[in-house]
Design a protein around this motif. Structure first.
Motif, short mmCIF file in Angstrom:
data_model
loop_
_atom_site.label_atom_id
_atom_site.label_comp_id
_atom_site.label_asym_id
_atom_site.label_seq_id
_atom_site.Cartn_x
_atom_site.Cartn_y
_atom_site.Cartn_z
N SER A 174 0.86 -1.38 -0.07
CA SER A 174 0.09 0.08 0.03
C SER A 174 1.04 1.25 0.09
CB SER A 174 -1.08 0.01 1.43
OG SER A 174 -1.66 1.07 1.26
N ALA A 185 -4.50 1.18 -5.12
CA ALA A 185 -5.86 1.21 -4.92
C ALA A 185 -6.53 0.08 -5.90
CB ALA A 185 -6.29 2.59 -5.46
N ASN A 186 -5.46 -0.64 -6.18
CA ASN A 186 -6.21 -1.86 -7.13
C ASN A 186 -5.08 -3.17 -6.78
OD1 ASN A 186 -7.42 -3.64 -8.66
ND2 ASN A 186 -6.72 -2.63 -10.59
N THR A 188 -5.04 -6.97 -5.84
CA THR A 188 -5.65 -8.46 -5.75
C THR A 188 -4.79 -9.37 -5.03
OG1 THR A 188 -6.61 -8.15 -7.92
CG2 THR A 188 -6.49 -10.38 -6.98
N ARG A 209 -8.64 -5.17 6.13
CA ARG A 209 -9.72 -4.38 5.17
C ARG A 209 -9.28 -3.23 4.53
NH1 ARG A 209 -15.33 -5.34 6.20
NH2 ARG A 209 -14.42 -7.23 6.73
N GLY A 210 -9.41 -3.10 3.24
CA GLY A 210 -9.09 -1.93 2.54
C GLY A 210 -7.63 -1.97 2.08
N HIS A 213 -8.35 -5.30 -2.87
CA HIS A 213 -9.80 -4.89 -3.28
C HIS A 213 -10.49 -6.22 -4.18
CE1 HIS A 213 -6.96 -1.59 -2.99
NE2 HIS A 213 -8.08 -1.12 -2.55
N GLN A 214 -9.62 -7.18 -4.48
CA GLN A 214 -10.19 -8.35 -5.03
C GLN A 214 -9.31 -9.67 -4.49
OE1 GLN A 214 -10.55 -5.21 -7.43
NE2 GLN A 214 -8.91 -6.11 -7.68
N VAL A 305 -15.48 -7.94 -1.18
CA VAL A 305 -14.65 -7.88 -2.49
C VAL A 305 -14.84 -8.87 -3.58
CG1 VAL A 305 -12.49 -6.99 -1.19
CG2 VAL A 305 -12.85 -9.28 -1.42
N HIS A 388 -22.01 -10.34 -2.50
CA HIS A 388 -20.51 -9.90 -3.09
C HIS A 388 -20.18 -10.72 -4.16
CE1 HIS A 388 -20.54 -7.85 0.76
NE2 HIS A 388 -20.07 -8.97 1.28
N GLY A 453 -12.26 -5.86 -11.64
CA GLY A 453 -13.03 -6.20 -10.69
C GLY A 453 -14.40 -7.25 -11.14
#
Length: 502
Positions: A174, A185-186, A188, A209-210, A213-214, A305, A388, A453
């Protein structure tokens, strides 16, 4: 910055120098945590100190200490890892270029029953996946066995140090992956076997969490965890092999790693004699995990996700055919089916569905369903019921090696995912003519999820149970498990605590 003789990337701790490949770049052995030695053995990971100048990131760091991995030798014909506690908590990054492209990022968590493995394994080489799909690929080491999952009283995060290592690697991604051409921000997270079980744990862990994203789970489930009570009982038994108790933390931290691993080998054997095929598993510790991942997802508390998950058609053939062990007979098969309301009928049902019908072959079919297919279905249903996006697959390509005895076994999908079919290791496992088109199909599906996604086949829902069958000719079908599901015991009887995650 484009590829050069000495590509440089910026991180929050300092600059690193990687290696320019024929196409693309790789940065190896980047520390994401301090050495887990001394007072940091068994403790949560601590961020490294910054460095000045440019740090070489040209060689992989050592693997974390572990016992001998017979599966690595048998599956891929690869030598044992070079291991060390010092310098082991590192990660590796493959990228097409160090620039501002903000590519999708795929973070791989390796398998190995929470006792073996390394992100430096050549089977997980991210070069082709990165350059052919224009994504950034990250692999990592995390603490294994007793060093990563021994539950000790009074130690923060005890029992889940390996999962906390993974979480620290997520935080590194991150903070830093934009400096390697990736998009923080993307992200997996994808993993196989114990790596998939880890991914499921991060679906349930609020602290994760966060940070992704996948997610993609290959041959793992949301049920392979220990209660705090069971983990504590195992810790008492393990410490006794070292002549101490879990409360004597100073002594446990002072034990030479060779002695700790020797005790781990003995403990593995004890657990195997009891039918517990994994001695160490993530722990529902009330801190990182408050419940099993399946329970969290079923209650709507899992990460919302997009999720791909699946298994291979003949998962357990890896264990019954490739790894050493006694021949399996009719008594073993009937014992495995003893919790079924009608064991004889279940045996006949499996015999009607399987091409190979010797007791050992039917044992493998039943065990594969118990450990993988059924838990995968439960998690898929729970995630979809929570609203989801969910996609399910089954890998069906059968290896021709050993006269086809391996079938579509556990771990056979890995060289297809990483597009490594032409390597010596993959040929030994998947055969010399494994279809490149299947690797292309899997790569396209995984990266479609990572990029958008949305996977590139129809989604799973609890009514149709649509599943992509991955083979030389791949296609989605509705409910391919119907006949097999009729042979499974009631779901409440399919507890998987202590199941193998190899």
């Amino acid at each position: 910055m484009t590829a050069s003789a000495s590509p440089i990337a910026e991180t929050s701790l300092g600059r690193v120098r990687g290696v320019a490949l024929e196409d693309g770049l790789v940065f190896r052995g980047i520390p994401y945590a301090q050495d887990p030695v001394g007072d940091l053995r068994f403790a949560p990971p601590v961020e490294p100190e910054p460095w000045s100048g440019v740090r070489p990131a040209e060689e992989f760091g050592p693997a974390v200490p572990q016992t001998v991995d017979l599966g690595r030798r048998e599956m891929f014909g690869l030598p044992d890892y070079v291991t060390s506690e010092a310098g082991s908590l590192t990660l590796n990054v493959w990228t097409p270029a160090v620039d501002d492209a903000r590519r999708p990022v795929l973070v791989w968590i390796h398998g190995g029953a929470f006792s073996w493995g390394s992100g430096s394994d050549p089977v997980y080489d991210g070069h082709r996946l990165s350059t052919r799909r224009d994504v950034v690929v990250v692999t990592m080491n995390y603490r294994l066995g007793a060093l990563g999952f021994l539950s000790l009283p009074g130690v923060q995060g005890s029992g889940n140090a390996g999962l906390l290592d993974q979480l620290a690697a997520f935080h590194w991604v991150s903070r830093n992956i934009a400096g390697f051409g990736g998009d923080p921000a993307n992200v997996t997270v994808f993993g196989q076997s114990a790596g998939a079980v880890s991914t499921a744990a991060h679906l349930a862990a609020p602290r994760s969490r966060g940070l992704f994203h996948q997610a993609i789970l290959q041959s793992g489930s949301g049920e392979m965890v220990l209660s705090a009570e069971e983990a504590s009982a195992r810790a008492v038994e393990f410490a006794a092999l070292l002549g101490t108790v879990p409360e004597d933390l100073d002594r446990l931290r002072a034990v030479p790693v060779e002695d700790l691993l020797a005790a781990q080998e003995r403990f593995d054997a004890i657990m195997e004699e009891r039918g517990e095929l994994a001695a160490f598993l993530p722990v529902v510790d009330g801190v990182l995990l408050s419940e099993s991942p399946l329970d969290a997802v079923s209650a709507g508390r899992g990460a919302p996700v997009p999720l791909i998950l699946g298994s291979t058609r003949d998962e357990a053939r890896l264990f019954t055919e490739l790894l050493p062990g006694p021949d399996l007979g009719e008594d073993d098969l009937l014992a495995l089916l003893s919790d079924h309301p009608d064991p004889a009928a279940a045996r006949s049902g499996y015999a009607a569905l399987e091409e190979r019908t010797a007791p050992g072959d039917l044992f493998a079919a039943v065990l594969g369903d118990r450990l993988f297919a059924a838990p995968t279905e439960r998690l898929a249903i729970a995630h979809a019921h929570a609203g989801h996006p969910t996609w399910r697959y089954e890998f069906r390509y059968r290896s021709p090696v050993r006269d086809g005895a391996l079938g579509a076994c556990h771990s056979l999908d890995i060289p297809f995912v990483f597009d490594q079919l032409d390597t010596d290791a993959a040929r030994r496992f998947a055969g010399s003519d494994a279809p490149a088109a299947l690797a292309d199909r899997i790569g396209a599906g995984w990266v479609a999820l990572a990029r958008t996604g949305v996977a590139d086949w129809p989604p799973f829902d609890p009514e149709s149970r649509r599943t992509l069958l991955l083979d030389e000719h791949s296609a989605p079908v509705d409910d391919p498990y119907g006949a097999r599901r009729a042979l499974w015991p009631e779901q409440g009887q399919l507890a998987s605590g202590g199941s193998s995650t190899r």
